[in-house]
Design a protein around this motif. Structure first.
Motif, PDB file in Angstrom:
ATOM      1  N   ARG A  45       0.831  -1.204   0.000  1.00  0.00           N
ATOM      2  CA  ARG A  45       0.000   0.000   0.000  1.00  0.00           C
ATOM      3  C   ARG A  45       0.871   1.262   0.000  1.00  0.00           C
ATOM      4  N   THR A  46       1.936   1.250   0.789  1.00  0.00           N
ATOM      5  CA  THR A  46       2.839   2.403   0.866  1.00  0.00           C
ATOM      6  C   THR A  46       3.459   2.694  -0.501  1.00  0.00           C
ATOM      7  N   LEU A  47       3.990   1.660  -1.143  1.00  0.00           N
ATOM      8  CA  LEU A  47       4.624   1.853  -2.447  1.00  0.00           C
ATOM      9  C   LEU A  47       3.607   2.248  -3.513  1.00  0.00           C
ATOM     10  N   SER A  48       2.410   1.688  -3.435  1.00  0.00           N
ATOM     11  CA  SER A  48       1.371   1.999  -4.425  1.00  0.00           C
ATOM     12  C   SER A  48       0.942   3.456  -4.380  1.00  0.00           C
ATOM     13  N   LYS A  49       1.071   4.086  -3.222  1.00  0.00           N
ATOM     14  CA  LYS A  49       0.668   5.480  -3.064  1.00  0.00           C
ATOM     15  C   LYS A  49       1.718   6.467  -3.571  1.00  0.00           C
ATOM     16  N   VAL A  50       2.917   5.996  -3.873  1.00  0.00           N
ATOM     17  CA  VAL A  50       3.972   6.883  -4.359  1.00  0.00           C
ATOM     18  C   VAL A  50       3.635   7.304  -5.792  1.00  0.00           C
ATOM     19  N   SER A  51       3.689   8.603  -6.038  1.00  0.00           N
ATOM     20  CA  SER A  51       3.377   9.134  -7.359  1.00  0.00           C
ATOM     21  C   SER A  51       4.338   8.559  -8.403  1.00  0.00           C
ATOM     22  N   GLY A  52       3.787   8.009  -9.463  1.00  0.00           N
ATOM     23  CA  GLY A  52       4.595   7.430 -10.528  1.00  0.00           C
ATOM     24  C   GLY A  52       4.653   5.920 -10.502  1.00  0.00           C
ATOM     25  N   VAL A  53       4.192   5.308  -9.407  1.00  0.00           N
ATOM     26  CA  VAL A  53       4.197   3.847  -9.295  1.00  0.00           C
ATOM     27  C   VAL A  53       2.940   3.294  -9.952  1.00  0.00           C
ATOM     28  N   SER A  54       3.121   2.284 -10.811  1.00  0.00           N
ATOM     29  CA  SER A  54       1.970   1.698 -11.499  1.00  0.00           C
ATOM     30  C   SER A  54       1.661   0.270 -11.052  1.00  0.00           C
ATOM     31  N   ARG A  55       2.647  -0.424 -10.479  1.00  0.00           N
ATOM     32  CA  ARG A  55       2.406  -1.810 -10.059  1.00  0.00           C
ATOM     33  C   ARG A  55       3.370  -2.194  -8.943  1.00  0.00           C
ATOM     34  N   VAL A  56       2.848  -2.945  -7.956  1.00  0.00           N
ATOM     35  CA  VAL A  56       3.671  -3.426  -6.842  1.00  0.00           C
ATOM     36  C   VAL A  56       3.308  -4.873  -6.551  1.00  0.00           C
ATOM     37  N   ILE A  57       4.329  -5.713  -6.439  1.00  0.00           N
ATOM     38  CA  ILE A  57       4.148  -7.095  -6.012  1.00  0.00           C
ATOM     39  C   ILE A  57       5.095  -7.319  -4.842  1.00  0.00           C
ATOM     40  N   VAL A  58       4.566  -7.787  -3.712  1.00  0.00           N
ATOM     41  CA  VAL A  58       5.387  -8.050  -2.529  1.00  0.00           C
ATOM     42  C   VAL A  58       5.346  -9.541  -2.235  1.00  0.00           C
ATOM     43  N   THR A  59       6.531 -10.141  -2.142  1.00  0.00           N
ATOM     44  CA  THR A  59       6.669 -11.560  -1.848  1.00  0.00           C
ATOM     45  C   THR A  59       7.397 -11.713  -0.525  1.00  0.00           C
ATOM     46  N   GLU A  60       6.754 -12.366   0.444  1.00  0.00           N
ATOM     47  CA  GLU A  60       7.355 -12.559   1.765  1.00  0.00           C
ATOM     48  C   GLU A  60       8.322 -13.731   1.762  1.00  0.00           C
ATOM     49  N   ASN A  61       9.342 -13.613   2.654  1.00  0.00           N
ATOM     50  CA  ASN A  61      10.318 -14.688   2.767  1.00  0.00           C
ATOM     51  C   ASN A  61      11.026 -14.605   4.116  1.00  0.00           C
ATOM     52  N   ALA A  62      10.547 -15.334   5.118  1.00  0.00           N
ATOM     53  CA  ALA A  62      11.207 -15.484   6.423  1.00  0.00           C
ATOM     54  C   ALA A  62      11.649 -14.168   7.061  1.00  0.00           C
ATOM     55  N   GLY A  63      10.707 -13.307   7.369  1.00  0.00           N
ATOM     56  CA  GLY A  63      11.022 -12.066   8.071  1.00  0.00           C
ATOM     57  C   GLY A  63      11.477 -10.935   7.177  1.00  0.00           C
ATOM     58  N   ALA A  64      11.540 -11.191   5.909  1.00  0.00           N
ATOM     59  CA  ALA A  64      11.914 -10.164   4.945  1.00  0.00           C
ATOM     60  C   ALA A  64      10.955 -10.285   3.763  1.00  0.00           C
ATOM     61  N   ALA A  65      11.140  -9.444   2.768  1.00  0.00           N
ATOM     62  CA  ALA A  65      10.289  -9.507   1.586  1.00  0.00           C
ATOM     63  C   ALA A  65      11.028  -8.922   0.397  1.00  0.00           C
ATOM     64  N   LEU A  66      10.545  -9.272  -0.756  1.00  0.00           N
ATOM     65  CA  LEU A  66      10.982  -8.647  -2.001  1.00  0.00           C
ATOM     66  C   LEU A  66       9.797  -7.864  -2.536  1.00  0.00           C
ATOM     67  N   ALA A  67      10.036  -6.615  -2.866  1.00  0.00           N
ATOM     68  CA  ALA A  67       9.004  -5.785  -3.475  1.00  0.00           C
ATOM     69  C   ALA A  67       9.449  -5.481  -4.898  1.00  0.00           C
ATOM     70  N   THR A  68       8.655  -5.914  -5.852  1.00  0.00           N
ATOM     71  CA  THR A  68       8.930  -5.627  -7.257  1.00  0.00           C
ATOM     72  C   THR A  68       8.014  -4.488  -7.658  1.00  0.00           C
ATOM     73  N   VAL A  69       8.617  -3.369  -8.053  1.00  0.00           N
ATOM     74  CA  VAL A  69       7.869  -2.139  -8.286  1.00  0.00           C
ATOM     75  C   VAL A  69       8.083  -1.660  -9.722  1.00  0.00           C
ATOM     76  N   THR A  70       6.990  -1.409 -10.424  1.00  0.00           N
ATOM     77  CA  THR A  70       7.042  -0.822 -11.759  1.00  0.00           C
ATOM     78  C   THR A  70       6.661   0.646 -11.611  1.00  0.00           C
ATOM     79  N   PHE A  71       7.471   1.528 -12.194  1.00  0.00           N
ATOM     80  CA  PHE A  71       7.283   2.957 -11.970  1.00  0.00           C
ATOM     81  C   PHE A  71       7.760   3.771 -13.161  1.00  0.00           C
ATOM     82  N   ASP A  72       7.349   5.034 -13.189  1.00  0.00           N
ATOM     83  CA  ASP A  72       7.759   6.004 -14.200  1.00  0.00           C
ATOM     84  C   ASP A  72       9.026   6.676 -13.682  1.00  0.00           C
ATOM     85  N   ASP A  73      10.133   6.483 -14.396  1.00  0.00           N
ATOM     86  CA  ASP A  73      11.405   7.002 -13.889  1.00  0.00           C
ATOM     87  C   ASP A  73      11.546   8.521 -13.986  1.00  0.00           C
ATOM     88  N   LEU A  74      10.600   9.196 -14.599  1.00  0.00           N
ATOM     89  CA  LEU A  74      10.608  10.659 -14.590  1.00  0.00           C
ATOM     90  C   LEU A  74       9.895  11.218 -13.360  1.00  0.00           C
TER      91      LEU A  74
END
Length: 97
Positions: A45-74
């Motif tokens: 939710r936090t990443l999705s609210k950032v202006s320019g972000v179009s897609r976020v996928i969060v994968t959990e893994n033993a106390g940590a996570a990977l967030a794959t974020v698609t965004f507009d680099d401008l």
């Protein structure tokens, strides 16, 4: 009349020129402190609210996570995305591929 035609052509062209330089990018963040069922949704939710972000996928893994974020680099940088998660209690860093 020529001035009106020129203005009608040049103004929209200039407006589109900014959009042409935009590039959609994807980055992966290593996110810490993801230890319960509500953590990953907060990160997403936090990443999705950032202006320019179009897609976020969060994968959990033993106390940590990977967030794959698609965004507009401008509109946002990978570092700003890491700062956004850090501000809500989930420190992250850009993963080097």
């Amino acid at each position: 009349m020529n001035t009106k035609i020129c203005t009608a052509f040049v103004v929209p062209t200039l407006l589109l020129a900014g959009a042409v330089g935009a590039a959609e990018r994807t980055v992966t963040l290593d996110v810490e402190n993801v230890s319960c069922v509500t953590c990953a949704p907060i990160v997403k939710r936090t990443l999705s609210k950032v202006s320019g972000v179009s897609r976020v996928i969060v994968t959990e893994n033993a106390g940590a996570a990977l967030a794959t974020v698609t965004f507009d680099d401008l509109r946002v940088t990978p570092e700003a995305l890491a700062v956004a998660t850090t501000h809500v209690g989930f420190p992250s860093r850009v993963r080097e591929n």
